[in-house]
Design a protein around this motif. Structure first.
Motif, PDB file in Angstrom:
ATOM      1  N   ILE A   1     -83.772 -17.310 -90.774  1.00 47.09           N
ATOM      2  CA  ILE A   1     -83.018 -18.555 -90.927  1.00 47.09           C
ATOM      3  C   ILE A   1     -83.948 -19.719 -90.570  1.00 47.09           C
ATOM      4  O   ILE A   1     -84.997 -19.514 -89.958  1.00 47.09           O
ATOM      5  N   PRO A   2     -83.591 -20.950 -90.942  1.00 46.48           N
ATOM      6  CA  PRO A   2     -84.460 -22.092 -90.624  1.00 46.48           C
ATOM      7  C   PRO A   2     -84.729 -22.214 -89.112  1.00 46.48           C
ATOM      8  O   PRO A   2     -83.880 -21.877 -88.279  1.00 46.48           O
ATOM      9  N   GLY A   3     -85.915 -22.697 -88.789  1.00 44.91           N
ATOM     10  CA  GLY A   3     -86.363 -22.771 -87.401  1.00 44.91           C
ATOM     11  C   GLY A   3     -85.528 -23.649 -86.498  1.00 44.91           C
ATOM     12  O   GLY A   3     -85.497 -23.449 -85.281  1.00 44.91           O
ATOM     13  N   LYS A   4     -84.821 -24.631 -87.071  1.00 45.01           N
ATOM     14  CA  LYS A   4     -84.009 -25.526 -86.231  1.00 45.01           C
ATOM     15  C   LYS A   4     -82.862 -24.786 -85.544  1.00 45.01           C
ATOM     16  O   LYS A   4     -82.333 -25.257 -84.540  1.00 45.01           O
ATOM     17  N   TYR A   5     -82.499 -23.618 -86.045  1.00 42.09           N
ATOM     18  CA  TYR A   5     -81.412 -22.856 -85.440  1.00 42.09           C
ATOM     19  C   TYR A   5     -81.825 -22.158 -84.153  1.00 42.09           C
ATOM     20  O   TYR A   5     -80.973 -21.645 -83.423  1.00 42.09           O
ATOM     21  N   LYS A   6     -83.117 -22.135 -83.849  1.00 40.78           N
ATOM     22  CA  LYS A   6     -83.572 -21.519 -82.606  1.00 40.78           C
ATOM     23  C   LYS A   6     -83.035 -22.293 -81.405  1.00 40.78           C
ATOM     24  O   LYS A   6     -82.567 -21.701 -80.433  1.00 40.78           O
TER      25      LYS A   6
ATOM     26  N   LEU B   1     -69.212 -12.463 -75.156  1.00 37.85           N
ATOM     27  CA  LEU B   1     -70.047 -11.442 -75.795  1.00 37.85           C
ATOM     28  C   LEU B   1     -70.468 -11.869 -77.195  1.00 37.85           C
ATOM     29  O   LEU B   1     -71.640 -11.756 -77.567  1.00 37.85           O
ATOM     30  N   ALA B   2     -69.536 -12.398 -77.965  1.00 36.80           N
ATOM     31  CA  ALA B   2     -69.861 -12.857 -79.318  1.00 36.80           C
ATOM     32  C   ALA B   2     -70.879 -13.992 -79.272  1.00 36.80           C
ATOM     33  O   ALA B   2     -71.817 -14.029 -80.075  1.00 36.80           O
ATOM     34  N   GLY B   3     -70.725 -14.897 -78.330  1.00 32.44           N
ATOM     35  CA  GLY B   3     -71.669 -16.000 -78.200  1.00 32.44           C
ATOM     36  C   GLY B   3     -73.064 -15.538 -77.833  1.00 32.44           C
ATOM     37  O   GLY B   3     -74.057 -16.032 -78.372  1.00 32.44           O
ATOM     38  N   VAL B   4     -73.158 -14.579 -76.916  1.00 34.77           N
ATOM     39  CA  VAL B   4     -74.471 -14.047 -76.524  1.00 34.77           C
ATOM     40  C   VAL B   4     -75.138 -13.371 -77.711  1.00 34.77           C
ATOM     41  O   VAL B   4     -76.320 -13.599 -77.996  1.00 34.77           O
ATOM     42  N   VAL B   5     -74.396 -12.560 -78.431  1.00 35.22           N
ATOM     43  CA  VAL B   5     -74.965 -11.857 -79.587  1.00 35.22           C
ATOM     44  C   VAL B   5     -75.404 -12.850 -80.666  1.00 35.22           C
ATOM     45  O   VAL B   5     -76.520 -12.761 -81.203  1.00 35.22           O
ATOM     46  N   ILE B   6     -74.559 -13.812 -80.985  1.00 39.20           N
ATOM     47  CA  ILE B   6     -74.893 -14.799 -82.018  1.00 39.20           C
ATOM     48  C   ILE B   6     -76.109 -15.626 -81.589  1.00 39.20           C
ATOM     49  O   ILE B   6     -77.031 -15.854 -82.376  1.00 39.20           O
ATOM     50  N   GLY B   7     -76.118 -16.047 -80.332  1.00 37.64           N
ATOM     51  CA  GLY B   7     -77.248 -16.827 -79.833  1.00 37.64           C
ATOM     52  C   GLY B   7     -78.555 -16.059 -79.886  1.00 37.64           C
ATOM     53  O   GLY B   7     -79.583 -16.578 -80.338  1.00 37.64           O
ATOM     54  N   LEU B   8     -78.543 -14.797 -79.440  1.00 33.77           N
ATOM     55  CA  LEU B   8     -79.759 -13.985 -79.467  1.00 33.77           C
ATOM     56  C   LEU B   8     -80.240 -13.730 -80.891  1.00 33.77           C
ATOM     57  O   LEU B   8     -81.443 -13.744 -81.163  1.00 33.77           O
ATOM     58  N   MET B   9     -79.323 -13.515 -81.805  1.00 31.88           N
ATOM     59  CA  MET B   9     -79.731 -13.289 -83.197  1.00 31.88           C
ATOM     60  C   MET B   9     -80.299 -14.557 -83.827  1.00 31.88           C
ATOM     61  O   MET B   9     -81.253 -14.494 -84.604  1.00 31.88           O
ATOM     62  N   MET B  10     -79.715 -15.710 -83.489  1.00 31.66           N
ATOM     63  CA  MET B  10     -80.255 -16.967 -84.021  1.00 31.66           C
ATOM     64  C   MET B  10     -81.666 -17.215 -83.501  1.00 31.66           C
ATOM     65  O   MET B  10     -82.544 -17.659 -84.250  1.00 31.66           O
ATOM     66  N   ILE B  11     -81.897 -16.908 -82.225  1.00 32.92           N
ATOM     67  CA  ILE B  11     -83.235 -17.072 -81.653  1.00 32.92           C
ATOM     68  C   ILE B  11     -84.210 -16.092 -82.305  1.00 32.92           C
ATOM     69  O   ILE B  11     -85.327 -16.456 -82.686  1.00 32.92           O
ATOM     70  N   SER B  12     -83.773 -14.849 -82.450  1.00 32.68           N
ATOM     71  CA  SER B  12     -84.654 -13.792 -82.960  1.00 32.68           C
ATOM     72  C   SER B  12     -85.030 -13.983 -84.422  1.00 32.68           C
ATOM     73  O   SER B  12     -86.147 -13.663 -84.825  1.00 32.68           O
ATOM     74  N   PHE B  13     -84.107 -14.478 -85.217  1.00 34.46           N
ATOM     75  CA  PHE B  13     -84.345 -14.551 -86.657  1.00 34.46           C
ATOM     76  C   PHE B  13     -84.670 -15.952 -87.158  1.00 34.46           C
ATOM     77  O   PHE B  13     -84.633 -16.198 -88.359  1.00 34.46           O
ATOM     78  N   ALA B  14     -85.017 -16.867 -86.257  1.00 34.73           N
ATOM     79  CA  ALA B  14     -85.406 -18.215 -86.671  1.00 34.73           C
ATOM     80  C   ALA B  14     -86.876 -18.207 -87.101  1.00 34.73           C
ATOM     81  O   ALA B  14     -87.715 -17.579 -86.466  1.00 34.73           O
ATOM     82  N   LYS B  15     -87.155 -18.909 -88.181  1.00 42.25           N
ATOM     83  CA  LYS B  15     -88.528 -19.006 -88.686  1.00 42.25           C
ATOM     84  C   LYS B  15     -89.382 -19.833 -87.743  1.00 42.25           C
ATOM     85  O   LYS B  15     -88.893 -20.726 -87.062  1.00 42.25           O
ATOM     86  N   GLU B  16     -90.655 -19.544 -87.757  1.00 44.26           N
ATOM     87  CA  GLU B  16     -91.633 -20.374 -87.068  1.00 44.26           C
ATOM     88  C   GLU B  16     -92.130 -21.432 -88.045  1.00 44.26           C
ATOM     89  O   GLU B  16     -91.904 -21.334 -89.252  1.00 44.26           O
ATOM     90  N   LYS B  17     -92.836 -22.442 -87.528  1.00 42.36           N
ATOM     91  CA  LYS B  17     -93.318 -23.516 -88.399  1.00 42.36           C
ATOM     92  C   LYS B  17     -94.277 -23.000 -89.459  1.00 42.36           C
ATOM     93  O   LYS B  17     -94.202 -23.395 -90.616  1.00 42.36           O
TER      94      LYS B  17
END
Length: 148
Positions: A7-12, A60-76
């Protein structure tokens, strides 16, 4: 090479915010039995769910969603080498998670083991985030030394 799973990097940043807030909410519900008022589940069969509040599920849903957004965010600068680093970090995180599970399988018993299983769900993405960011740090250090 284009990776459609990223996903786009801004979501990290958004992922970090969601993760931190949800972790705090989860700790509050686990250790201080905090419940969001008015967030109860109303069920016709009150014997099973007499006073069931969904605060824990929200955390729990927030932790999972947050971790996935961090993990799958693109780098520059997302390239093939970074994709290889991502893959290696995912492999490391899965191996470490299962290693911890295997060791604690023989050390913990009863409800303590089940409590550990809840926290162990987060081991893979947390170890991935730590290892990936450390690998990026080492890569940047290496590139900075090459430029000198």
């Amino acid at each position: 090479m284009k990776n459609s799973l990223l996903i786009p990097g801004k979501y990290k940043v958004i992922g970090w915010i969601i993760f931190i807030l949800s972790s705090c909410l989860g700790l509050a519900t686990s250790y201080w039995e905090y419940k969001i008022p008015g967030f109860a589940l109303s069920v016709k069969n009150a014997e099973l769910f007499a006073d069931y509040n969904l605060t824990n599920e929200l955390a729990l849903a927030g932790v999972v969603i947050g971790l996935m957004m961090i993990s799958f965010a693109k780098e520059k600068m997302e390239d093939e080498y970074l994709t290889l680093i991502r893959l290696k970090c995912w492999q490391w995180s899965v191996l470490i998670s299962f290693g911890i599970l295997l060791i604690l399988n023989f050390v913990l018993y009863g409800t303590t083991f089940y409590s550990f299983l809840v926290y162990n769900m987060f081991t893979v993405p947390i170890v991935f985030i730590a290892k990936f960011n450390f690998s990026l740090y080492l890569l940047r250090q290496e590139r900075a030394e090459d430029e000198k």
